[in-house]
Design an enzyme around this catalytic site. Structure first.
Site, mmCIF file in Angstrom:
data_model
loop_
_atom_site.group_PDB
_atom_site.id
_atom_site.type_symbol
_atom_site.label_atom_id
_atom_site.label_comp_id
_atom_site.label_asym_id
_atom_site.label_seq_id
_atom_site.Cartn_x
_atom_site.Cartn_y
_atom_site.Cartn_z
ATOM 1 N N ARG A 94 -5.574 -2.391 8.741
ATOM 2 C CA ARG A 94 -5.521 -3.803 8.514
ATOM 3 C C ARG A 94 -5.826 -4.605 9.684
ATOM 4 O O ARG A 94 -6.791 -4.382 10.430
ATOM 5 C CB ARG A 94 -3.973 -4.175 7.799
ATOM 6 C CG ARG A 94 -4.482 -5.236 6.715
ATOM 7 C CD ARG A 94 -2.990 -5.871 6.548
ATOM 8 N NE ARG A 94 -2.504 -4.928 5.258
ATOM 9 C CZ ARG A 94 -1.672 -5.340 4.308
ATOM 10 N NH1 ARG A 94 -1.495 -6.600 4.048
ATOM 11 N NH2 ARG A 94 -1.065 -4.551 3.526
ATOM 12 N N ASP B 153 -0.260 1.790 8.735
ATOM 13 C CA ASP B 153 -0.665 0.919 9.711
ATOM 14 C C ASP B 153 0.039 0.968 10.862
ATOM 15 O O ASP B 153 -0.265 0.578 11.974
ATOM 16 C CB ASP B 153 -0.703 -0.216 9.536
ATOM 17 C CG ASP B 153 -1.654 -0.486 7.949
ATOM 18 O OD1 ASP B 153 -2.557 0.336 7.522
ATOM 19 O OD2 ASP B 153 -1.671 -1.586 7.027
ATOM 20 N N ASP C 47 5.869 -5.448 6.078
ATOM 21 C CA ASP C 47 6.658 -6.599 6.484
ATOM 22 C C ASP C 47 6.666 -7.473 5.090
ATOM 23 O O ASP C 47 7.556 -8.286 4.743
ATOM 24 C CB ASP C 47 5.600 -7.331 7.258
ATOM 25 C CG ASP C 47 6.293 -6.743 8.797
ATOM 26 O OD1 ASP C 47 7.046 -6.407 9.054
ATOM 27 O OD2 ASP C 47 5.332 -7.127 9.699
ATOM 28 N N GLY D 203 0.837 -1.193 0.026
ATOM 29 C CA GLY D 203 -0.002 0.106 0.010
ATOM 30 C C GLY D 203 0.845 1.160 -0.193
ATOM 31 O O GLY D 203 1.787 1.357 0.764
ATOM 32 N N ASP E 1 2.215 -1.153 11.666
ATOM 33 C CA ASP E 1 2.155 -2.368 12.104
ATOM 34 C C ASP E 1 3.571 -3.153 11.985
ATOM 35 O O ASP E 1 3.565 -4.308 11.432
ATOM 36 C CB ASP E 1 1.237 -3.258 11.604
ATOM 37 C CG ASP E 1 1.122 -3.349 10.062
ATOM 38 O OD1 ASP E 1 1.952 -2.563 9.644
ATOM 39 O OD2 ASP E 1 0.457 -4.057 9.254
ATOM 40 N N ARG F 48 1.170 -4.944 -5.666
ATOM 41 C CA ARG F 48 1.266 -6.160 -5.080
ATOM 42 C C ARG F 48 1.558 -7.348 -6.055
ATOM 43 O O ARG F 48 0.994 -7.410 -7.057
ATOM 44 C CB ARG F 48 0.088 -6.530 -4.198
ATOM 45 C CG ARG F 48 -0.030 -5.496 -3.058
ATOM 46 C CD ARG F 48 -1.162 -6.095 -2.119
ATOM 47 N NE ARG F 48 -1.000 -4.838 -1.048
ATOM 48 C CZ ARG F 48 -2.025 -4.016 -0.787
ATOM 49 N NH1 ARG F 48 -2.869 -3.641 -1.530
ATOM 50 N NH2 ARG F 48 -1.938 -3.133 0.322
ATOM 51 N N THR G 267 4.393 2.456 5.506
ATOM 52 C CA THR G 267 2.759 2.011 5.780
ATOM 53 C C THR G 267 2.137 2.520 6.754
ATOM 54 O O THR G 267 2.781 3.053 7.724
ATOM 55 C CB THR G 267 2.637 0.356 6.256
ATOM 56 O OG1 THR G 267 1.431 0.107 6.558
ATOM 57 C CG2 THR G 267 3.745 0.285 7.527
HETATM 58 P P1 ADP Z 1 3.282 -4.718 2.766
HETATM 59 O O1 ADP Z 1 4.745 -4.796 2.115
HETATM 60 O O2 ADP Z 1 2.513 -3.549 2.975
HETATM 61 O O3 ADP Z 1 3.301 -5.699 4.189
HETATM 62 P P2 ADP Z 1 2.146 -6.990 1.299
HETATM 63 O O4 ADP Z 1 1.977 -7.767 2.351
HETATM 64 O O5 ADP Z 1 0.843 -6.704 0.287
HETATM 65 O O6 ADP Z 1 2.324 -5.383 1.573
HETATM 66 O O7 ADP Z 1 3.507 -7.354 0.401
HETATM 67 C C1 ADP Z 1 3.709 -6.554 -0.482
HETATM 68 C C2 ADP Z 1 4.337 -7.304 -1.929
HETATM 69 O O8 ADP Z 1 5.633 -7.996 -1.304
HETATM 70 C C3 ADP Z 1 3.737 -8.518 -2.259
HETATM 71 O O9 ADP Z 1 2.768 -8.201 -3.146
HETATM 72 C C4 ADP Z 1 4.705 -9.592 -2.850
HETATM 73 O O10 ADP Z 1 5.006 -9.098 -4.063
HETATM 74 C C5 ADP Z 1 5.906 -9.251 -1.781
HETATM 75 N N1 ADP Z 1 5.945 -10.383 -0.808
HETATM 76 C C6 ADP Z 1 5.050 -10.601 0.159
HETATM 77 N N2 ADP Z 1 5.069 -11.744 0.915
HETATM 78 C C7 ADP Z 1 6.489 -12.261 0.305
HETATM 79 C C8 ADP Z 1 7.249 -13.259 0.263
HETATM 80 N N3 ADP Z 1 6.784 -14.255 1.401
HETATM 81 N N4 ADP Z 1 8.130 -13.259 -0.148
HETATM 82 C C9 ADP Z 1 8.608 -12.650 -1.346
HETATM 83 N N5 ADP Z 1 8.037 -11.648 -1.488
HETATM 84 C C10 ADP Z 1 6.889 -11.287 -0.814
HETATM 85 O O1 F6P Z 2 -1.655 -1.498 4.484
HETATM 86 C C1 F6P Z 2 -2.257 0.078 4.113
HETATM 87 C C2 F6P Z 2 -3.659 -0.370 3.843
HETATM 88 O O2 F6P Z 2 -4.258 0.960 3.480
HETATM 89 C C3 F6P Z 2 -4.493 -0.982 5.017
HETATM 90 O O3 F6P Z 2 -4.817 -0.100 6.262
HETATM 91 C C4 F6P Z 2 -5.681 -1.507 4.550
HETATM 92 O O4 F6P Z 2 -6.164 -2.756 5.048
HETATM 93 C C5 F6P Z 2 -5.127 -1.820 3.052
HETATM 94 O O5 F6P Z 2 -3.958 -1.377 2.913
HETATM 95 C C6 F6P Z 2 -6.262 -1.734 2.034
HETATM 96 O O6 F6P Z 2 -5.561 -2.291 0.965
HETATM 97 P P1 F6P Z 2 -6.188 -2.002 -0.785
HETATM 98 O O7 F6P Z 2 -5.719 -0.541 -0.997
HETATM 99 O O8 F6P Z 2 -5.597 -2.946 -1.562
HETATM 100 O O9 F6P Z 2 -7.661 -1.895 -0.497
#
Ligand code: ADP
Ligand code: F6P
Length: 324
Positions: free
Chosen positions: A175, A131, A107, A15, A133, A76, A129
């Site tokens: 989230r 969040d 993360d 995000g 978090d 993503r 982020t």
């Molecule tokens: P955030 O980084 O905000 O936690 P996401 O969990 O959506 O957001 O992760 C963002 C991107 O990071 C994912 O779309 C993917 O491309 C990559 N990613 C997430 N988990 C993994 C993983 N276990 N191994 C490699 N890449 C990952």
């Molecule tokens: O991680 C940031 C965030 O805005 C969260 O607060 C929320 O749950 C999520 O992303 C929403 O994601 P999307 O933009 O894919 O609806």
């Protein structure tokens, strides 16, 4: 011997968050000041796999420190969670001469950075982020702007809620985490703050609280509900039926992710962006930048991902007394 870094790649992933542009700007300018080349990788890991890679000069990041969103865009990408996708990503980095990558995200994005580091591409993660978090840090890029945006919106809802003597349930993002809800709950003087980490799903307590407050003469009742609990619209219907108090739900949604970053987000994101470059130049890899006890620090990504963090207990407890 530490790998020499000549070209640094930078991407935003997951995000978007206000302040990401300030971080990108800092990466580009600190790297160029240190004699390095910079390549912008568009649309996160998805853009890396599609080779959407652009050269970045100082002028490419002018006039962006004040803007929300991310000029590199974000995405993503499922493919990057597979070993084949990660291998392809590392090969594309090598093909474009990228020795180190700065990943701005949460993360999930750090897990991607961890995998790239394991495949020989030095990586540094920056916590981006709204969040808050991410366990290893007390600050994440975008949180300050998001809570200020949500706070202003909730103030506005409160005006109309008081005029109509209504109960208002306002749902904020986060989230699975309740940090935005806790901060807004305190800042907006909410009568109830519902956090995924704490909520017991006992709606009768909310109903009793509203009825008690009506008896005391309170003209509004603000419930800040975290996205991790959700269902604000159906909750509003049940509460109205049980209390007889008109109740409305407002879901703030993506407005919380946009807008010009606050001063804090600009300054902290800029500092973290520059620090990420300095860490790469010092030969560091598989690190994530954080902010703890007043200092900008860095942790091993594996250790950072294994950390946990709780809702601050004291602030949560006192929030109940502050809205008496
Ligand atoms: P955030 O980084 O905000 O936690 P996401 O969990 O959506 O957001 O992760 C963002 C991107 O990071 C994912 O779309 C993917 O491309 C990559 N990613 C997430 N988990 C993994 C993983 N276990 N191994 C490699 N890449 C990952
Ligand atoms: O991680 C940031 C965030 O805005 C969260 O607060 C929320 O749950 C999520 O992303 C929403 O994601 P999307 O933009 O894919 O609806």
């Amino acid at each position: 011997m530490a790998k020499e870094i000549n070209t640094i790649g930078v991407l935003t992933s997951g995000g978007d968050a206000p302040g990401m542009n300030a971080a990108i700007r800092a990466v580009v300018r600190e790297a160029i000041a240190k004699g390095k080349k910079v390549k912008g990788i568009k649309r996160g890991y998805a853009g890396l796999l599609q080779e959407e890679i652009i050269d970045m000069e100082t002028k490419d990041v002018s006039d962006i420190i004040q803007r929300g969103g991310t000029i590199l865009q974000t995405a993503r990408c499922m493919e990057f969670t597979t070993p084949e996708g990660q291998q392809k990503g590392a090969e594309i980095c090598r093909k474009h001469g990228i020795d180190g990558v700065i990943v701005i995200g949460g993360d999930g994005s750090f897990k991607g950075a961890q995998k790239l580091a394991g495949l020989g591409i030095n990586t540094i993660g920056l916590p981006g982020t709204i969040d808050l978090d991410i366990a290893c840090t007390e600050y994440t890029i975008g949180f300050d702007t998001a809570v200020n945006t949500a706070m202003e919106a909730i103030d506005k809802v409160r005006d109309t809620s008081t005029s109509h003597e209504r109960c208002s349930i306002i749902e904020v993002m986060g989230r699975g985490a309740g940090y935005i809800a806790l901060w807004c709950g305190i800042a907006n003087g909410a009568e109830d703050i519902l956090l995924p980490e704490k909520y017991d799903y006992d709606e009768q307590k909310l109903v009793n609280h509203i009825i008690e407050n009506r008896k005391k003469g309170k003209q509004h009742h603000i419930i800040v509900n975290a996205e991790g609990i959700g269902h604000s619209a159906s909750m509003a219907k049940r509460i109205e039926a049980a209390t007889g108090v008109e109740t409305r739900a407002t879901i703030l949604g993506h407005m919380q992710r946009g807008g010009n970053p606050t001063c804090k987000d600009r300054v902290y994101a800029s500092t973290m962006g520059a620090l990420a470059v300095d860490l790469l130049c010092a030969g560091k890899s598989n690190r994530v930048v954080g902010y703890r006890h007043g200092d900008f620090v860095d942790f091993d990504i594996d250790e950072a991902l294994a950390m946990t963090k709780e809702i601050p207990e004291y602030q949560y407890e006192i929030s109940k007394n502050l809205s008496l």
